[in-house]
Design an enzyme around this catalytic site. Structure first.
Site, PDB file in Angstrom:
ATOM      1  N   SER A  39       0.835  -1.213   0.000  1.00 51.88           N
ATOM      2  CA  SER A  39       0.000   0.000   0.000  1.00 51.88           C
ATOM      3  C   SER A  39       0.867   1.258   0.000  1.00 51.88           C
ATOM      4  O   SER A  39       0.600   2.220  -0.728  1.00 51.88           O
ATOM      5  CB  SER A  39      -0.901   0.029   1.243  1.00 51.88           C
ATOM      6  N   ARG A  43       1.475   4.281  -3.034  1.00 54.33           N
ATOM      7  CA  ARG A  43       1.213   5.695  -2.717  1.00 54.33           C
ATOM      8  C   ARG A  43       2.462   6.542  -2.903  1.00 54.33           C
ATOM      9  O   ARG A  43       2.390   7.691  -3.358  1.00 54.33           O
ATOM     10  CB  ARG A  43       0.650   5.803  -1.293  1.00 54.33           C
ATOM     11  N   GLN A 187      -9.181   2.035  -0.588  1.00 59.30           N
ATOM     12  CA  GLN A 187      -9.073   2.364  -2.013  1.00 59.30           C
ATOM     13  C   GLN A 187     -10.121   3.409  -2.392  1.00 59.30           C
ATOM     14  O   GLN A 187      -9.829   4.352  -3.128  1.00 59.30           O
ATOM     15  CB  GLN A 187      -9.215   1.099  -2.862  1.00 59.30           C
ATOM     16  N   ASP A 335      -6.730  -8.340   4.381  1.00 58.92           N
ATOM     17  CA  ASP A 335      -5.884  -9.126   3.472  1.00 58.92           C
ATOM     18  C   ASP A 335      -5.290 -10.362   4.149  1.00 58.92           C
ATOM     19  O   ASP A 335      -4.715 -11.222   3.483  1.00 58.92           O
ATOM     20  CB  ASP A 335      -4.740  -8.250   2.929  1.00 58.92           C
ATOM     21  N   ARG A 408      -2.162 -14.117  -2.341  1.00 60.16           N
ATOM     22  CA  ARG A 408      -2.275 -14.464  -0.917  1.00 60.16           C
ATOM     23  C   ARG A 408      -2.771 -15.899  -0.716  1.00 60.16           C
ATOM     24  O   ARG A 408      -2.477 -16.533   0.299  1.00 60.16           O
ATOM     25  CB  ARG A 408      -3.165 -13.458  -0.196  1.00 60.16           C
TER      26      ARG A 408
HETATM   27  C1  S3P Z   1      -5.562  -1.431  -0.140  1.00 60.69           C
HETATM   28  C2  S3P Z   1      -6.796  -1.471   0.443  1.00 60.69           C
HETATM   29  C3  S3P Z   1      -7.549  -2.711   0.671  1.00 60.69           C
HETATM   30  C4  S3P Z   1      -6.649  -3.944   0.565  1.00 60.69           C
HETATM   31  C5  S3P Z   1      -5.738  -3.880  -0.623  1.00 60.69           C
HETATM   32  C6  S3P Z   1      -4.847  -2.647  -0.541  1.00 60.69           C
HETATM   33  C7  S3P Z   1      -4.907  -0.127  -0.343  1.00 60.69           C
HETATM   34  O1  S3P Z   1      -8.558  -2.821  -0.305  1.00 60.69           O
HETATM   35  O2  S3P Z   1      -7.428  -5.108   0.509  1.00 60.69           O
HETATM   36  O3  S3P Z   1      -4.918  -5.038  -0.697  1.00 60.69           O
HETATM   37  O4  S3P Z   1      -3.686  -0.093  -0.581  1.00 60.69           O
HETATM   38  O5  S3P Z   1      -5.596   0.893  -0.251  1.00 60.69           O
HETATM   39  P1  S3P Z   1     -10.017  -2.144  -0.094  1.00 60.69           P
HETATM   40  O6  S3P Z   1      -9.833  -0.685  -0.056  1.00 60.69           O
HETATM   41  O7  S3P Z   1     -10.789  -2.582  -1.302  1.00 60.69           O
HETATM   42  O8  S3P Z   1     -10.552  -2.726   1.168  1.00 60.69           O
END
Ligand code: S3P
Length: 450
Positions: A39, A43, A187, A335, A408
């Site tokens: 993540s 970003r 997200q 996750d 995963r």
């Molecule tokens: C993520 C948010 C999560 C997660 C994904 C990464 C992110 O998804 O499951 O692996 O980096 O913002 P969701 O926002 O759909 O829950």
């Protein structure tokens, strides 16, 4: 410690069968590092690309997902040096300056790439973009971000009534909204905040429970005018707000560390230290769930690195017991549920996981695939509409299982196989490279095969 047999069998095209046959007296030992947080890596590349000046990133995840992000932003004019873990330099092009790409942007397997990027594309007035991904990503719901972006005035088209990629985006000058998200999704939250960067006025996102807050932390560090209200789980960004290049140090990914935490807990006589893991409280649900199950995990050397809390995690094997995982903790371990299901298979009692219907729209339907694949090995996992019921204490036997191209799932099945009798064959194991290219090498190392 005695070695297990772990072999990779190349199949036609790029696909691989991974064969794991654990030694009878297997125990796991070692000090290891996991790759950079996925993540945070996405970003850092994105904010670096749209900031003014240079961003320097160390510890970047070199998995397939961040590579997708890097190539999309390179196609829109950002200069990104060769990806490596030491130092990646991103020459930002400044807010609102993404160029119209000459070809379709390809987000690969990455939901974070496509959903976050959409917020930026939608707000680039006068420019036209097309975006797609692999077959998994093309089946995942995009309406969760398209709907709020349309409320802001954007124009987006896609398959199945503007819900699925490939998508076409006509950038517009947007208006600010207060979006009450029906789901706790980082997200969705991040997409709207990124759209709010160039939007005049206050763009607000409220979510039902707190999802990971890496965007908020990093946007603030890059100079955005952003305020969080923890009482209401709301974030306000006041635009337009310029970003300035920064130094980002990416910590190890707790979602990758989770595989070793569970492996160390369930394989007898094991002790592992996983160094330099990000322990942001919006991500540590896995530590709380494993603690409820009786796992022996300690956080050592706690520190703060570039605005994110970090620690070394020591895990020792222990007898696990069942627990119930539901409610607000779910977004903080979303996750990690496939590997938590593996832990539950080896725990005494029945573990219940609820409020996790989101798992059905991840890289695979993780409820169905986790249950089917673990059950092939003799586990007792029952699907619930929004989770799983797992009866622990059954013994597993090696079987032929399939990752369904979900990183995963591939890694969770590998950890389950360490406690199965006989040989497990994992089809399409190469999927692990999406978030953890070195996973199987580290597995050999901790098993004493390295
Ligand atoms: C993520 C948010 C999560 C997660 C994904 C990464 C992110 O998804 O499951 O692996 O980096 O913002 P969701 O926002 O759909 O829950």
């Amino acid at each position: 410690m005695s070695a297990s047999v772990i072999t990779v069998e190349k199949r036609e095209s790029a696909s691989q069968n991974l064969i794991i046959e654990p030694a009878a007296s297997l125990s796991l030992q070692g000090r290891i590092r996991v790759p950079g947080d996925k993540s945070i890596s996405h970003r850092a590349l994105m904010l670096g690309a749209i900031a003014e000046g240079e961003t320097q990133i160390s510890g970047l995840l070199l998995g397939e997902d961040p590579r997708s992000t890097a190539s999309c932003f390179q196609a829109m004019g950002a200069e990104i040096s060769e990806l490596n873990t030491e130092l990646v330099r991103v020459k930002g092009i400044g807010l609102g300056n993404l160029q119209e790409p000459v070809d379709v942007l390809d987000a690969g397997n990455s939901g974070t790439t496509i959903r976050l990027m959409l917020g930026l594309l939608a707000s680039h007035a006068g420019r036209f973009f097309t975006v797609t991904g692999d077959s998994s990503l093309r089946s995942r719901p995009m309406s969760r971000v398209i709907k709020p972006l349309q409320e802001m005035g954007s124009q987006i088209w896609g398959r199945k009534g503007n819900t699925l990629a490939p998508l076409a985006v006509q950038g517009k000058s947007l208006k600010p909204i207060h979006y009450n998200s029906p789901i706790a999704s980082a997200q969705v939250k991040s997409c709207i905040l990124l759209a709010g960067l160039t939007t005049e006025g206050k763009t607000i996102v409220t979510e039902p429970s707190l999802s990971r807050d890496h965007s908020e932390r990093m946007l603030r560090a890059f100079g955005a005018n952003l305020v969080t209200d923890h009482q209401t789980n709301s974030v306000t960004i006041t635009g337009p707000t310029q970003l300035y290049g920064q130094t980002v140090i990416v910590p190890g990914d707790i979602s990758s560390a989770a595989f070793w935490l569970v492996a160390g807990a369930i394989v007898p006589d094991s002790e592992l230290v996983i160094e330099n893991v990000g322990v942001n409280p919006t991500r540590t649900g896995i530590l709380e769930a494993l603690a409820m199950m009786g796992a022996d995990i300690q956080q050592e050397n706690q520190r703060e690195v570039a605005g994110e809390p970090v620690a070394d995690l020591r895990v020792r094997s222990s007898r696990l017991k069942s627990c119930t995982i539901s409610g607000d903790i779910i977004p903080r371990l979303i996750d990690e549920i496939p590997i938590l299901a593996v832990a539950a298979v080896f725990a005494q009692g029945t573990t219940i996981i609820r409020d996790a219907a989101e798992l059905r729209v991840k890289e695979s339907d993780r409820i169905a695939v986790t249950a089917q694949q673990l059950n092939k090995m003799g586990a007792q996992v029952t699907e619930l509409p929004d989770g799983m019921e797992i009866t622990g204490g059954t013994s597993l036997s090696g079987a032929e299982v399939d990752s369904h191209t979900d990183h995963r799932i591939a890694m969770s099945l590998a950890i389950a196989s360490l406690k199965a009798s006989g040989q497990t064959i994992i089809q399409r194991a190469e999927a692990a490279a999406v978030s953890y290219p070195e996973f199987f090498t580290t597995l050999q190392q901790v098993c004493g095969d390295g």
